[in-house]
Design a protein around this motif. Sequence first.
Motif, PDB file in Angstrom:
ATOM      1  N   LEU A 137     -17.572  20.515 -44.952  1.00 21.87           N
ATOM      2  CA  LEU A 137     -18.849  19.846 -45.218  1.00 21.87           C
ATOM      3  C   LEU A 137     -19.911  20.151 -44.163  1.00 21.87           C
ATOM      4  CD1 LEU A 137     -18.090  16.180 -46.411  1.00 21.87           C
ATOM      5  CD2 LEU A 137     -19.411  17.919 -47.630  1.00 21.87           C
ATOM      6  N   TYR A 138     -19.536  20.018 -42.896  1.00 23.20           N
ATOM      7  CA  TYR A 138     -20.526  20.046 -41.820  1.00 23.20           C
ATOM      8  C   TYR A 138     -20.599  21.379 -41.087  1.00 23.20           C
ATOM      9  CZ  TYR A 138     -21.075  14.997 -42.270  1.00 23.20           C
ATOM     10  OH  TYR A 138     -21.343  13.734 -42.739  1.00 23.20           O
ATOM     11  N   GLY A 139     -19.563  22.205 -41.231  1.00 24.80           N
ATOM     12  CA  GLY A 139     -19.525  23.458 -40.492  1.00 24.80           C
ATOM     13  C   GLY A 139     -18.800  23.288 -39.165  1.00 24.80           C
ATOM     14  N   GLU A 140     -18.225  24.382 -38.684  1.00 24.89           N
ATOM     15  CA  GLU A 140     -17.388  24.313 -37.486  1.00 24.89           C
ATOM     16  C   GLU A 140     -18.178  23.926 -36.239  1.00 24.89           C
ATOM     17  OE1 GLU A 140     -14.587  27.346 -34.885  1.00 24.89           O
ATOM     18  OE2 GLU A 140     -14.722  27.605 -37.073  1.00 24.89           O
ATOM     19  N   ASP A 141     -19.397  24.433 -36.084  1.00 29.68           N
ATOM     20  CA  ASP A 141     -20.169  24.144 -34.870  1.00 29.68           C
ATOM     21  C   ASP A 141     -20.449  22.656 -34.726  1.00 29.68           C
ATOM     22  OD1 ASP A 141     -20.185  26.802 -34.218  1.00 29.68           O
ATOM     23  OD2 ASP A 141     -22.218  27.187 -34.957  1.00 29.68           O
TER      24      ASP A 141
END
Length: 256
Positions: A48-52
């Motif tokens: 959903l939010y991305g790895e970073d």
Amino acid sequence: MALKVIADLHSATDALKNEVSPEDILLLLGDLVNIVDYREMSGIMVRLYGEDVVRQVVDLRAAGRIDEARLLMASTREGKEAEFASRFGEFLRKEYRKVFAAIPCPAYLVFGNVDHPKLIEELKGPGVVNADGMVVPILGLDFGFVAGGLPTPLQIPGEVSEERYDSMLMGLGEVDVVCSHIPPAIPELTYDTLAKRSERGSVKLIEYITRFEPRLVLFGHVHQPLISSMHIGRTHVVNAGYFRRTKRAIELPLWG
């Protein structure tokens, strides 16, 4: 036939299929889906939010800056709240369907702190029993089940009030085996050596053990505890292991 125990499955469905056969009986001790695996950077939150963003959230949570972590996530989904909520629900339902499709045998489960109890009840198959608060006779012994994690600042769906947990636990009465998601509140059992923090355990579970002296208490929740098992009086208390990592169920009986 064997009686198998798995805790902290976290969507490891391929390993589940390898470890459990249709002739077995399965005890499933919560945290069924992978919301986020901090080591692998996988799970629903990463999708959903991305790895970073998730890495930043992990660092903030580890530093105890829970409100800042919430604000970072809120700013990431700002203006797209409905889309994020919809996608999260879709991912979650898909993961639960995969879990329940992978269970090949009769199973008794308790939900864990990261679980969504309403979705479990909605999506579980006919051979899966949501056993929270139940006493079930299995292979000549009485097994009592109590679900949920205790409240934390994260305020996640599978957390229950201390009063609710204590009431469900003591309502079991005297049983041979207690199946819980969380451990007794004993430092050696609640401290996670990788996360370098103590998770919440149950004080009432210590009281229950002292009063009723069950043969065995099974739980999960703490992925890398200082110790995995110990005796409290005549009771053997056992962390069933972080199944997503170990890929191994434990087989009962553990006593001689």
